[in-house]
Design an enzyme around this catalytic site. Structure first.
Site: not given
Length: 625
Positions: A54-55
């Protein structure tokens, strides 16, 4: 060609957010990044893979191309959530995380978006409290769900080409939803699956208006035709009406097709009604939304629900695991909304005695627990407990996961779910197994496999005394393994000893005992998973409200505190919550929307019990529970 040098990653002990996508250095809460192959369980590996992906996705969706304003937040968070599953699947294919994207996104977003107190994905932002409250399930998980739906109807290659155009055109700048649709349309060839319609035509109905459709399907007597009607999904006292519409991609499987061979029919619901043809007029059942590929609920006539139930009980392999999970999710949710009788739902769920794949159980477990939670103050509660136990008992007795860890990831997840549910349902054999494994580990006879730390710790705390609680509290204080620390924090909340509950609540607000970033985790675990603790948590929230607002009022964390009250079920509960929070001068910070959602949830729970508690009790009695 876009070249991004990926930044370093660092775990921080006391970090309020789960992670932050800083372009130079991505920061994580330790439990969201650090994995110990000896001590950490499989679900921690899943969480870390998704969070890191996600990051990293944010380096493109958020950093390279930034939303033009806060009303476009979903372009950051919805995209990063969607891409995290594609990224994790590419980096760690053995985890098979792509298979669960619908369960983790669509099934998470639908219940909240069914409330009248929801909001559109793209919505004006007027002040800073609006900004904080937008970091929610709608922006993250509904946003990801709509991208998943678009990905599936465009196809991977067209979607990838359109997103590449979007990123190249707007790199080092800002973008809007219109920019994304324009790039995807440019990649979608003429003569697409819906003629002259554009991605914008299709997707705007999902992005610009709140809620989603309930799709009702009827088979014409002695005919191949299935008539399909959409209306906005509403709950309980709200009457079904035509209202807004969505452009819905429809897919269908039926008893005449073979599992895994794809859909037998597909099309678009553009307007109120459409129709699809079955594989023949003699099919025994049909199911819409194959593999839950789209963002809607499906309801059927009772005859088709009964036929689906019969087919599941006769041969579960007639349906894919994703479709079995979808049927459970739709049935329980439609019942919660007053659209499907609990008799139909419980009949359907009874097939779980034969279920051996983790996906349907993963969908069912929150509903099994949630229904028990709803029935706590009714005559049907103990009968329901016995029925719930009867579902997992035959599965538990034929599943042995302790002699060797299954090499197949789905079987490993099934083992975890089975043991967890058996102990949650207070199956005596599971409780005894957990207590024996815990004591043997304490005596250094054997080690507890990391996958089962969670279930075993919670079971021994729930059925143990102060001595057991103190042992695990000491372990929480001394362990250096982030995942173990998180599991212990949750497990300690399982105690039914009132003195220990009050002690744990005191610890939760003492920064020397529990980090402030973990306080809300303790409150939520106690209130939503422990019947004995709920009133104590509510008293503590009222007593500590000024501290809570000071610590968490400026971000979405405060919403979690308010959602601690989602267990309530009565008119008196509703009035008590309303009176406290609506007192003149009471500060809510970024929690105003969460409060409205909780008040609505309590009222819906009250209405559910009025409608279905007697019906549920009668059905359970008929099954000798």
């Amino acid at each position: 060609m876009i070249n991004i040098i990926l930044p370093d990653l660092i775990g921080i002990p006391d970090f309020s957010a789960g992670a932050m996508e800083n372009w130079g250095l991505i920061t994580f809460r330790e439990s969201m990044m650090l994995y110990d192959p000896v001590e950490s369980p499989l679900n921690q590996m899943d969480q870390i893979a998704i969070t890191v992906a996600h990051e990293i996705a944010h380096q493109w969706f958020g950093n390279l191309v930034t939303m033009s304003w806060w009303d476009q937040l979903w372009l950051n968070e919805g995209f990063a959530t969607f891409m995290s599953y594609l990224g994790a699947e590419a980096a760690q294919p053995q985890l098979s995380l792509w298979q669960r994207i619908s369960i983790d996104t669509v099934q998470v977003a639908l219940p909240l978006d069914a409330l009248s107190n929801t909001h559109a994905i793209v919505l004006d932002v007027e002040d800073t409290s609006d900004i904080a409250s937008r970091f929610d399930t709608i922006s993250y998980y509904k946003g990801a769900s709509i991208l998943l739906m678009v990905y599936r109807f465009l196809g991977p290659s067209v979607f990838r080409a359109g997103v590449s155009t979007y990123l190249n055109k707007h790199q080092y700048g800002t973008a809007t939803t219109e920019d994304l649709w324009s790039a995807l349309d440019a990649a979608w060839p003429p003569g697409n699956v819906h003629g002259a319609k554009t991605v914008k035509d299709i997707a705007d109905s999902w992005i610009l208006q709140p809620g989603f459709p309930k799709v009702q399907a009827f088979q014409r007597p002695n005919a191949r035709q299935v008539d399909i009607i959409q209306s906005k999904m509403v709950s309980m006292s709200h009457l079904d009406g035509y209202g807004p519409t969505w452009m819905v991609p429809i897919s269908m499987v039926d008893s005449g097709g073979s599992v895994g061979a794809g859909t037998v029919a597909s099309g678009w619901l553009d307007g109120q009604t459409t129709g699809l043809n079955l594989s023949s007029a003699e099919v025994k059942w049909f199911k819409l939304n194959a593999n839950q590929s789209s963002f809607y609920r499906t309801n059927y006539e009772k005859a088709n629900w009964d036929a689906l139930t019969t087919a599941l009980k006769a041969n579960i392999s007639s349906f894919s695991p994703e479709d079995r999970a979808n049927l459970l999710d739709d049935a329980f949710s439609l019942s919660r909304a007053g659209k499907l009788s609990m008799t139909t739902v419980l009949n359907l769920a009874s097939y779980l005695t034969r279920e051996t794949h983790y996906l349907p159980w993963h969908s069912a477990l929150p509903y099994l627990h949630g229904t028990e939670n709803l029935l706590f103050n009714t005559e049907a509660f103990m009968s329901y407990r016995r029925w719930r136990r009867s579902l997992i008992e035959p599965v538990f007795k034929t599943t042995d996961c302790f002699h060797a860890i299954p090499s197949d990831i789905s079987k490993r997840r099934f083992c975890i779910n089975t043991f967890d549910e058996a102990c949650n349902a207070d199956l005596p054999e599971c409780i005894a197994k957990a207590q024996k494994m815990f004591e043997d580990a304490e005596k250094n006879i054997t080690r507890i496999p990391p996958d089962f730390h969670d279930a075993i710790y919670r079971t021994v705390v729930k059925h143990g005394d102060e001595v057991v609680w103190d042992r695990l509290w000491h372990r929480y204080q001394t362990t250096q393994v982030a995942s173990e620390k998180h599991i212990l924090l949750l497990s300690l909340s399982a105690t039914e000893n009132m003195w220990l509950i009050e002690r744990y609540l005191r610890y939760a607000f003492n920064p020397e005992m529990i980090r402030p970033t973990d306080t809300v985790t303790v409150l939520m675990s106690l209130s939503l998973n422990n019947y004995a603790a709920r009133e104590s948590v509510w008293r503590t929230i009222r007593r500590q409200w000024d501290v809570i607002v000071e610590r968490y009022g400026s971000d979405s964390t405060i919403s979690g505190v308010i959602r601690c009250l989602d267990w309530m079920t009565s008119e008196a509960d509703l009035e008590e919550v309303r009176t406290f929070f609506r007192q003149p001068g009471r500060k809510l910070g970024a929690g105003a929307l969460a409060l409205n959602q909780t008040l609505e949830t309590i009222d819906l729970r009250r209405q559910f019990l009025k409608l279905y508690s007697n019906q549920t009790g009668i059905w359970l009695a008929s099954q000798n529970h």
